[in-house]
Design an enzyme around this catalytic site. Structure first.
Site, PDB file in Angstrom:
ATOM      1  N   TRP A 102     -14.123  81.344  39.520  1.00 27.45           N
ATOM      2  CA  TRP A 102     -12.992  81.431  38.587  1.00 27.45           C
ATOM      3  C   TRP A 102     -13.434  81.216  37.153  1.00 27.45           C
ATOM      4  CZ3 TRP A 102      -9.088  84.125  39.905  1.00 27.45           C
ATOM      5  CH2 TRP A 102      -8.659  84.148  41.234  1.00 27.45           C
ATOM      6  N   ASP A 170      -8.866  75.086  33.259  1.00 29.30           N
ATOM      7  CA  ASP A 170      -8.124  75.793  34.299  1.00 29.30           C
ATOM      8  C   ASP A 170      -7.918  74.797  35.438  1.00 29.30           C
ATOM      9  OD1 ASP A 170      -7.157  77.290  36.370  1.00 29.30           O
ATOM     10  OD2 ASP A 170      -8.754  78.792  36.350  1.00 29.30           O
ATOM     11  N   LYS A 194      -0.173  77.308  43.991  1.00 30.25           N
ATOM     12  CA  LYS A 194      -1.057  76.513  44.845  1.00 30.25           C
ATOM     13  C   LYS A 194      -0.498  75.111  45.066  1.00 30.25           C
ATOM     14  CE  LYS A 194      -4.566  79.666  43.731  1.00 30.25           C
ATOM     15  NZ  LYS A 194      -5.679  80.105  42.916  1.00 30.25           N
TER      16      LYS A 194
HETATM   17  C1  LIG Z   1      -5.924  81.056  42.027  1.00 33.64           C
HETATM   18  C2  LIG Z   1      -6.696  80.729  40.822  1.00 33.64           C
HETATM   19  C3  LIG Z   1      -6.638  81.514  39.661  1.00 33.64           C
HETATM   20  C4  LIG Z   1      -5.860  82.813  39.593  1.00 33.64           C
HETATM   21  O1  LIG Z   1      -4.521  82.653  39.598  1.00 33.64           O
HETATM   22  P1  LIG Z   1      -3.564  83.928  39.411  1.00 33.64           P
HETATM   23  O2  LIG Z   1      -2.238  83.304  39.246  1.00 33.64           O
HETATM   24  O3  LIG Z   1      -3.707  84.761  40.640  1.00 33.64           O
HETATM   25  O4  LIG Z   1      -4.034  84.663  38.208  1.00 33.64           O
HETATM   26  C5  LIG Z   1      -7.358  81.111  38.569  1.00 33.64           C
HETATM   27  N1  LIG Z   1      -8.105  80.001  38.587  1.00 33.64           N
HETATM   28  C6  LIG Z   1      -8.199  79.227  39.683  1.00 33.64           C
HETATM   29  C7  LIG Z   1      -9.041  77.990  39.658  1.00 33.64           C
HETATM   30  C8  LIG Z   1      -7.500  79.569  40.831  1.00 33.64           C
HETATM   31  O5  LIG Z   1      -7.597  78.797  41.929  1.00 33.64           O
END
Ligand SMILES: *Cc1c(COP(=O)(O)O)cnc(C)c1O
Length: 358
Positions: A102, A170, A194
């Site tokens: 990511w 993030d 999540k």
């Molecule tokens: C799932 C995830 C993303 C992407 O999320 P989207 O909403 O699908 O763009 C980005 N960074 C991390 C760490 C993730 O687990």
């Protein structure tokens, strides 16, 4: 069909209490005579959701007043573009710490809008760097890292503290799973599907002095100052996803807040890693100090049994355990909503399966 324990990395399972609440309120939300999906995003009833979700996030994460909370379209991925567009320029450097897929994706996207540098890459080692090992640059527009790498199952146990550039994190796959010190950050961003809801909505917590420095051609829907002025309602927002976010935040609060979420996560992760470490049938590639409390990848010694493991676990009501192609094997995602009972059931299943295939 009874509810399964869904170990998906995202969209992830929701708390049973949230599903029940949503179901109970669905056709007649707050005596509106219609569902929350059908109401106007400009109506007082919906604005109440906006204000409550903001207040609840502020309370749960202890967000100081000089930070604004933005609600956004486009998932976490869209923020990977918004970050360089709001904080950097084609002439400035943006720095990235890479600990997994990511972070690498965020870096590759930033290259479109900014000069970029990787100051550390520990992806191959399944680890996170110590702050003392990092060579920070004085001219960085910001420093970006990924708190929890969802695919590799690698999570920071510390903040890579930096005082000469805003720190951008993030936190998509671990937000609200533990307390954080917001003041150490310039920007904290996450998708909701999540730990705190469903797909369709993301959040960014932005220190206010970082607003308004965007590049000239930044689309208005990606421009934080504009979104802040519009109270995160620049156009029709996903009202249902926002409502589910609020339900999840209320559930976290009623369950004891992020301190309790952290206790639960530590306990669930401990159970699962201990079982894996004590088994010679399963293994995990990450050294203990770097292990994620959210995503637990594991492999079977006998990889020819992978398909059977997945088939039988699904039959046992333990779903979506297939690992990411880049790691192989299995991955159990145990976000806030996964009850400890789900982890016990998984361990029980793993144990029985290993005995049958010794
Ligand atoms: C799932 C995830 C993303 C992407 O999320 P989207 O909403 O699908 O763009 C980005 N960074 C991390 C760490 C993730 O687990």
């Amino acid at each position: 069909m009874p509810r399964v324990f869904n170990f998906s990395p995202g969209p992830a399972m929701l708390p049973a209490a949230v599903i029940e609440k949503v179901q109970a309120e669905l056709s007649d939300w707050k005596k509106c005579g219609m569902s929350v999906m059908e109401i106007s995003h400009r109506s007082p009833a919906f604005l109440n959701i906006v204000e409550q979700s903001k207040a609840m996030l502020r309370k749960l994460l202890n967000i100081p007043d000089n930070y604004c909370i933005l609600f956004l379209h486009g998932g976490a991925s869209m923020q990977c573009s918004a970050i360089p567009l709001n904080l950097s320029s084609p002439k400035k450097n943006a720095d990235y710490i890479i600990t997994g897929q990511w972070g690498l994706k965020a870096y590759n996207e930033a290259k479109r809008f900014s000069k970029t540098r990787i100051i550390s890459n520990t992806m191959e080692q399944f680890s996170t760097p110590n702050t003392s090992e990092l060579a920070f640059n004085d001219d960085a527009a910001y420093l970006h890292y990924t708190d929890n790498e969802t695919i590799l199952g690698v999570e920071f146990s510390h903040v890579p503290e930096i005082d000469n550039a805003p720190l951008v994190v993030d936190s998509s796959s671990n937000i609200l799973s533990r307390p954080i010190d917001v003041e150490k950050y310039g920007v904290i961003y996450a998708c909701c599907q999540k730990n705190i809801g469903i797909a369709g909505l993301a959040i960014s917590i932005v220190r206010e002095d970082l607003l308004g420095h965007h590049q000239a051609h930044t689309p208005s829907l990606l421009e934080w100052q504009h979104l802040h002025e519009k109270n995160s309602l620049p156009n029709t927002m996903p009202t249902f996803a926002w409502y589910v976010l609020l339900c999840c935040l209320q559930w976290i609060e009623q369950s004891g807040g992020v301190v309790q979420m952290q206790k639960n996560s530590i306990q669930k992760a401990k159970l699962l890693y201990e079982y894996i470490d004590n088994s010679d049938f399963y293994s995990n590639p990450v050294a203990p100090q770097y292990r994620s409390k959210m995503n637990v990848p594991f492999t079977l010694q006998k990889t020819d049994l992978d398909a059977l493991f997945l088939q039988q676990s699904t039959q046992a009501g333990l779903t979506n355990l297939k690992g990411h192609v880049s790691v192989g094997g299995m991955r159990a995602s145990i976000y806030n909503s996964m009850p400890e009972e789900g982890v016990h059931k998984l361990i029980e299943f793993m144990h029985t399966f290993s005995r049958q295939h010794k």
